[in-house]
Design an enzyme around this catalytic site. Structure first.
Site, PDB file in Angstrom:
ATOM      1  CB  CYS A 104      -0.970  -0.003   1.181  1.00 23.25           C
ATOM      2  SG  CYS A 104      -2.322  -1.188   0.966  1.00 23.25           S
ATOM      3  CB  SER A 105       4.143   2.299   0.942  1.00 20.58           C
ATOM      4  OG  SER A 105       3.651   2.590   2.231  1.00 20.58           O
TER       5      SER A 105
END
Length: 372
Positions: free
Chosen positions: A155-156
């Site tokens: 998710c980064s």
């Protein structure tokens, strides 16, 4: 040379699934499952499944709907996952198609021709294939002559991809970089799991990042960036090419995304808030200098807690906009979609912060300033 976010672009599938539609399908599945296993449930050898509700989903996550590449497949009780039609190798892949749409919009907004771009970074939670790189396929489709590569940091992915683009520009390796984040996440989701069936949505977002002396007027100057990773099993997907070689081969359900949500909440929120405050302090800035936080869109309660810790006060929704109601969790794209949708109302010199956080654990944070 300083780097600038020149423009952004967004693509969504045509179809959206509301909580009510998703819950109706899930509860029909639960009813059928419990009826099929009624005897075993009565004997106590099988646990009954519990129904869900739209109210539960919205309270737990802030999600009201999600875009999906195939609504019919997800809402088919006999399937409950998207249908993806195979495409020949000569055809544009699904993920590249989504990325291309967002990238084209970013280029159009900036008035750039693809030949003005030196590189493409495709950064997403999961890639449609191992190789050739999705970025190179997007590069080819656009007619960009430079280079491209894929990367993934769960998710980064979006912010880490953005930071890589910034680094390339500041070192002189490129003057114009397309960061493309095509998050086709619904195929990674177990729609038969009450705790997670509502989480993800499909989307693609793109940023055009350029050297300041090349970018012209407008856009957002990069003031600072930081990254942090810390290993944790609390968010995990074991899907990969080795699955087919495991003996015994794992069941299909074992390859989906899983998480320990309460542990993630407890561990990630203070980690992110501390990183942001340390980053600002190191730049001789404070949260009072930030007009807006564009945070990763995983869970409204996480976002509210992190924003409250950073601002150290109650805050207005415009200061930490939420897009979960329309998009759900779009993994690495979430903070960039929030930025794309809510970057209005800034005067030259106003500052904001884009921050992602997720599996790894991973955190990426970029401080930006509106240019004249």
């Amino acid at each position: 040379m300083a780097a600038v976010i020149r423009s952004s672009g967004l693509w969504t599938p045509d179809a959206s699934i509301s909580n009510d539609e998703l819950v109706a399908c899930f509860n029909a599945y639960v009813e059928a499952y419990n009826a099929e296993h009624a005897d075993a449930i009565e004997r106590g050898t099988v646990e009954p499944k519990n129904p869900s509700s739209s109210g539960f989903i919205e309270k737990a996550s802030g999600i009201k709907a999600r875009y999906c590449i195939d609504k019919a497949g997800v809402l088919d009780i006999s399937r409950m996952r998207p249908r993806v039609e195979p495409r020949p190798n000569e055809a544009l892949s699904l993920m590249a198609e989504a990325g291309l749409a967002a990238a084209g919009q970013a280029l159009d907004t900036a008035g750039r021709d693809p030949q003005d771009v030196d590189a493409v970074i495709c950064s997403a939670t999961s890639m449609q294939r191992t190789y050739p790189c999705m970025a190179i396929e997007i590069q080819q489709a656009l007619g960009i002559s430079g280079f491209g590569y894929d990367m993934s940091v769960a998710c980064s992915s979006g912010t880490f991809g953005l930071i890589n683009a910034i680094n390339m520009i500041e070192t002189g390796m490129a003057r114009s970089v397309l960061v493309v984040v095509p998050e086709i996440t619904t195929p990674q989701l177990n729609f038969r799991d009450r705790d997670s069936h509502f989480i993800f949505g499909d989307v693609s977002v793109a940023l055009l990042v350029e050297a300041e002396d090349y970018a012209g007027d407008g856009g957002w100057r990069i003031l600072g960036r930081t990254m942090k990773t810390q290993f944790s099993n609390n968010i995990r997907s074991n899907f990969g090419f080795l699955n087919a070689s495991e003996d015994p081969e794992p069941s299909f359900e074992d390859r989906y995304f899983v998480q320990e949500g309460r542990k993630v909440f407890k561990e990630v929120c203070p980690m992110v808030a501390e990183l942001i405050l340390d980053q600002l302090s190191g730049m001789n800035l404070s949260s009072a200098d930030m007009k807006r936080l564009w945070l990763h869109q995983a869970n409204i309660n996480m976002n509210m807690m992190i924003a409250r810790k950073v601002f150290d006060r109650e805050f207005d929704e415009s200061e930490a906009p939420v897009i979960l109601d329309e998009f759900a969790n779009t993994a690495g794209a979430g903070s960039l979609v929030a930025f794309h949708r809510h970057n209005d109302g800034f005067d030259a010199g106003d500052k904001g912060l884009i921050c992602s956080f997720g599996a790894g654990y991973s955190v990426g944070s970029v401080v930006i300033e509106k240019r004249p």
